[in-house]
Design a protein around this motif. Structure first.
Motif, PDB file in Angstrom:
ATOM      1  N   THR A  23      12.054 -32.585  71.621  1.00 48.17           N
ATOM      2  CA  THR A  23      11.816 -32.052  72.062  1.00 48.17           C
ATOM      3  C   THR A  23      10.988 -32.170  73.626  1.00 48.17           C
ATOM      4  O   THR A  23      11.517 -33.673  74.068  1.00 48.17           O
ATOM      5  N   GLY A  24      10.613 -30.501  74.154  1.00 51.69           N
ATOM      6  CA  GLY A  24      11.126 -30.985  75.581  1.00 51.69           C
ATOM      7  C   GLY A  24      10.160 -32.469  76.325  1.00 51.69           C
ATOM      8  O   GLY A  24      10.136 -32.636  77.261  1.00 51.69           O
ATOM      9  N   LYS A  25       9.147 -31.938  75.376  1.00 46.76           N
ATOM     10  CA  LYS A  25       7.777 -32.778  76.027  1.00 46.76           C
ATOM     11  C   LYS A  25       8.107 -34.826  75.472  1.00 46.76           C
ATOM     12  O   LYS A  25       7.820 -35.479  76.562  1.00 46.76           O
ATOM     13  N   TRP A 227       1.771 -40.191  78.425  1.00 49.57           N
ATOM     14  CA  TRP A 227       2.748 -39.288  77.349  1.00 49.57           C
ATOM     15  C   TRP A 227       2.259 -40.144  75.854  1.00 49.57           C
ATOM     16  O   TRP A 227       1.998 -39.277  75.044  1.00 49.57           O
ATOM     17  N   GLU A 230      -0.572 -38.138  74.806  1.00 47.58           N
ATOM     18  CA  GLU A 230      -0.925 -37.408  74.973  1.00 47.58           C
ATOM     19  C   GLU A 230      -0.050 -36.628  73.260  1.00 47.58           C
ATOM     20  O   GLU A 230       0.598 -35.939  72.455  1.00 47.58           O
ATOM     21  N   GLY A 233      -1.719 -37.808  70.386  1.00 48.62           N
ATOM     22  CA  GLY A 233      -2.345 -37.174  68.752  1.00 48.62           C
ATOM     23  C   GLY A 233      -2.295 -36.455  68.203  1.00 48.62           C
ATOM     24  O   GLY A 233      -0.928 -35.992  68.092  1.00 48.62           O
ATOM     25  N   PRO A 237      -1.062 -27.447  63.383  1.00 52.67           N
ATOM     26  CA  PRO A 237       0.074 -26.310  63.172  1.00 52.67           C
ATOM     27  C   PRO A 237       0.164 -25.326  63.379  1.00 52.67           C
ATOM     28  O   PRO A 237       1.170 -24.876  63.934  1.00 52.67           O
ATOM     29  N   PHE A 239      -0.523 -25.258  67.090  1.00 52.39           N
ATOM     30  CA  PHE A 239       0.398 -24.912  68.610  1.00 52.39           C
ATOM     31  C   PHE A 239       1.722 -25.799  68.747  1.00 52.39           C
ATOM     32  O   PHE A 239       1.843 -25.936  70.114  1.00 52.39           O
ATOM     33  N   THR A 240       2.138 -26.009  67.765  1.00 51.66           N
ATOM     34  CA  THR A 240       3.098 -26.570  66.974  1.00 51.66           C
ATOM     35  C   THR A 240       3.311 -25.947  66.132  1.00 51.66           C
ATOM     36  O   THR A 240       3.529 -26.949  65.711  1.00 51.66           O
ATOM     37  N   ASP A 241       5.409 -26.745  66.260  1.00 50.61           N
ATOM     38  CA  ASP A 241       6.111 -26.536  65.168  1.00 50.61           C
ATOM     39  C   ASP A 241       6.624 -27.904  64.422  1.00 50.61           C
ATOM     40  O   ASP A 241       6.842 -28.078  63.678  1.00 50.61           O
ATOM     41  N   TYR A 242       5.647 -28.401  65.183  1.00 48.94           N
ATOM     42  CA  TYR A 242       6.527 -30.388  64.569  1.00 48.94           C
ATOM     43  C   TYR A 242       4.955 -31.292  64.358  1.00 48.94           C
ATOM     44  O   TYR A 242       4.165 -31.666  64.980  1.00 48.94           O
TER      45      TYR A 242
END
Lengths: 297, 237
Positions: A23-25, A227, A230, A233, A237, A239-242
């Motif tokens: 992911t971009g993150k 990171w 971040e 943590g 579900p 706020f994220t797809d994963y």
């Protein structure tokens, strides 16, 4: 990243991880490793330069210069890193802006300090308020490099100062007997011989510097520890797809492996440098090398 | 006539300059649903949507930056960014250092999250994030307070038994309670805080006025309420 990543809920585990880790993150996380390595690559030589300057100043013949060198070493070594980072960087940034303010906006009539606020004209801002985000990030990065270099430079100065005094005095006397000037003695006799005495201290500093990089986040530079915290943590579900639980342990484990590996590589490199520096020196290690090479006892 | 043309030109020019202004928005990026970093690594959440809309209405170009909560006010004051938009409640203590725009969410009670529903919070160990109204509230009452730098750590403290309950904004705790079966919201709630606003430097009156007007226009046409309901951050106006 991969085209099967459109609906992560339905994926088998292996593919889910392939998607999750790209992911971009996560890319931000991987890039931060580069940031940390780049910081080290720039900071280490800069700090060494500061240290060399500080040590040379501390043993200069000119009294004010000697005072300056000793004050630098004593002051910076005495202030806690975190206080230095919180106070000094802000002060340094404001000093730059204040100087630019004096030059660029001479007819500004308001005070620069207004209560808690530090107000300079828009043209004096560092970097300009209108510049893109990457300029701000680069500026913050170099501010961090400068601060690290000043802090670690003071420690390096102390190490080098000690190393310069550890060079056998007979070497200096011999140089003077040959008619070398003070400057020639310094550059041709003292400096080449001091490194072997400085290296154990400098290698300690290098190790501490590697581990000090999380201080970066105080300056707004997103480092690997930020990171890891971040990403590790709990991911809800909504706020994220994963979504996942508290995985900080795994991320910090990865950091542990990185730091230990990096330390090991550093140790190997430092051992090699030490071997090279000992070559032909009037030290125990240099003497041992000479004997194994078959020199006369 | 010539003067008029000049004046119009000057006005147009200064208006052009004003719209090219870049405003840097500082947020924490660790407090869903208010603000968080999404899968793409960008700032997302209620405040991202709100901030972008406000900037559009105020005709400003906005850049998003994240900063640790602990140093979020000092970095605003020293000019690293121009606005704090990070779920920050308006309090008298903070008003002494920075200015707030009018609130964009109404004052809402804070809630407790604990392992069991029958916990007596008085005499229990309460976790809260440092420098929040909740931490101040617990300290004021003389209960045992453990503080953490990030909201995530306060929850982890309850999970591993270091603290008995977390006191935080209900909107932050509700999704956590929903996702994890062993954590529950207590019935007891505390009415603290005066609503959430954007923080600006005290010397930045012009920017404050622009955002005040933009928030007012969003309140008037109901779009703010719609946004609040969409992200479930608080009660509506």
């Amino acid at each position: 990243m991969f085209n099967f990543c459109t609906d992560p809920d339905t994926l088998p585990q292996l593919q889910w991880f392939a998607c999750y880790l790209t992911t971009g993150k996560h890319m931000g996380f991987y890039a931060s490793f580069g940031t940390v390595l780049l910081l080290l690559a720039i900071t280490a030589p800069t700090a060494l330069l500061f240290g060399f300057g500080g040590a040379s100043a501390a043993r200069a013949r000119l009294l004010p210069l000697r005072w300056f060198g000793k004050a630098y070493i004593a002051l910076v070594r005495g202030v806690p890193d975190i206080a230095f980072f919180l106070f000094f960087v802000i002060a340094l940034d404001q000093a730059f802006e204040w100087m630019r303010h004096q030059v660029k906006c001479p007819d500004w009539d308001q005070p620069v300090r207004q209560g808690n606020d530090f107000v300079v004209c828009a043209a004096a801002k560092m970097p300009l308020g209108t510049s893109p985000q990457w300029v701000h990030e680069t500026y913050g990065f170099f501010l961090a490099v400068l601060t690290f270099a000043i802090v670690f430079g003071a420690f390096a100065a102390n190490v080098l100062y000690g190393a310069m005094r550890a060079v056998p005095y007979a070497q200096i006397e011999t140089a003077e007997a040959y008619g070398m000037s003070h400057r020639q003695t310094f550059w041709r006799i003292l400096v080449p011989q001091m490194w072997v005495f400085a290296l154990p201290g400098l290698s300690n500093l290098w190790m501490v510097l590697i581990k000090a990089t999380p201080l970066l986040f105080l300056l707004g530079v997103e480092d690997i520890v930020y990171w890891a915290r971040e990403l590790g943590g709990t991911a809800n579900p909504r706020f994220t797809d994963y979504p996942h639980g508290d995985w900080r342990m795994w991320y910090f484990l990865a950091l542990l492996v990185f730091y230990l590996g990096f330390t090991r590589i550093s140790e190997l490199a430092l051992d090699r440098i030490m071997r090279r520096l000992s070559h032909g020196q009037a030290t125990a290690a240099g003497e041992a090398q000479r004997r194994t090479a078959g020199g006369p006892p | 006539m010539k003067k008029l043309v000049l004046a119009t030109a000057a006005l147009a020019l200064s208006a052009g300059l004003a719209s090219a202004d870049t405003v840097r928005m500082g947020t924490e990026g660790a407090y869903p649903p208010w603000n968080f970093i999404n899968d793409k690594g960008e700032v997302d959440g209620f405040e991202r949507a709100l901030g972008d809309e406000l900037c559009k209405r105020a005709e400003l170009t906005c850049e998003w930056v994240t900063n640790e909560w602990d140093s979020i006010i000092p970095n605003l004051v020293s000019g690293n960014y121009d606005v704090i938009i990070a779920g920050m409640s308006i309090t008298d203590e903070r008003e002494q250092v920075i200015d707030f725009t009018q609130n964009y969410t109404p004052p809402d009670p804070s809630a407790y999250l604990a392992l069991s529903a029958d916990l007596d919070v008085e005499g229990a160990v309460i976790a809260a994030q440092t420098n929040t109204i909740q931490a101040a509230f617990v300290a004021e009452h003389g209960w045992t307070l453990v503080e953490f730098a990030t909201p995530e750590e306060t929850i982890a403290a309850v999970r591993n038994g270091e603290a008995d309950a977390v006191l935080a904004d209900k909107s932050y705790l509700a999704p956590v309670a929903e996702a994890e079966a062993d954590l529950v919201l207590l019935e007891r709630e505390e009415a603290i805080g005066g609503g959430v606003g954007m923080g600006v430097r005290e010397s930045d009156g012009e920017l404050k006025a622009k955002f005040d007007a933009a928030i007012q226009s969003m309140k008037d046409d109901g779009s703010l309420n719609a946004l609040i309901s969409k992200w479930e951050v608080s009660s509506t106006f």
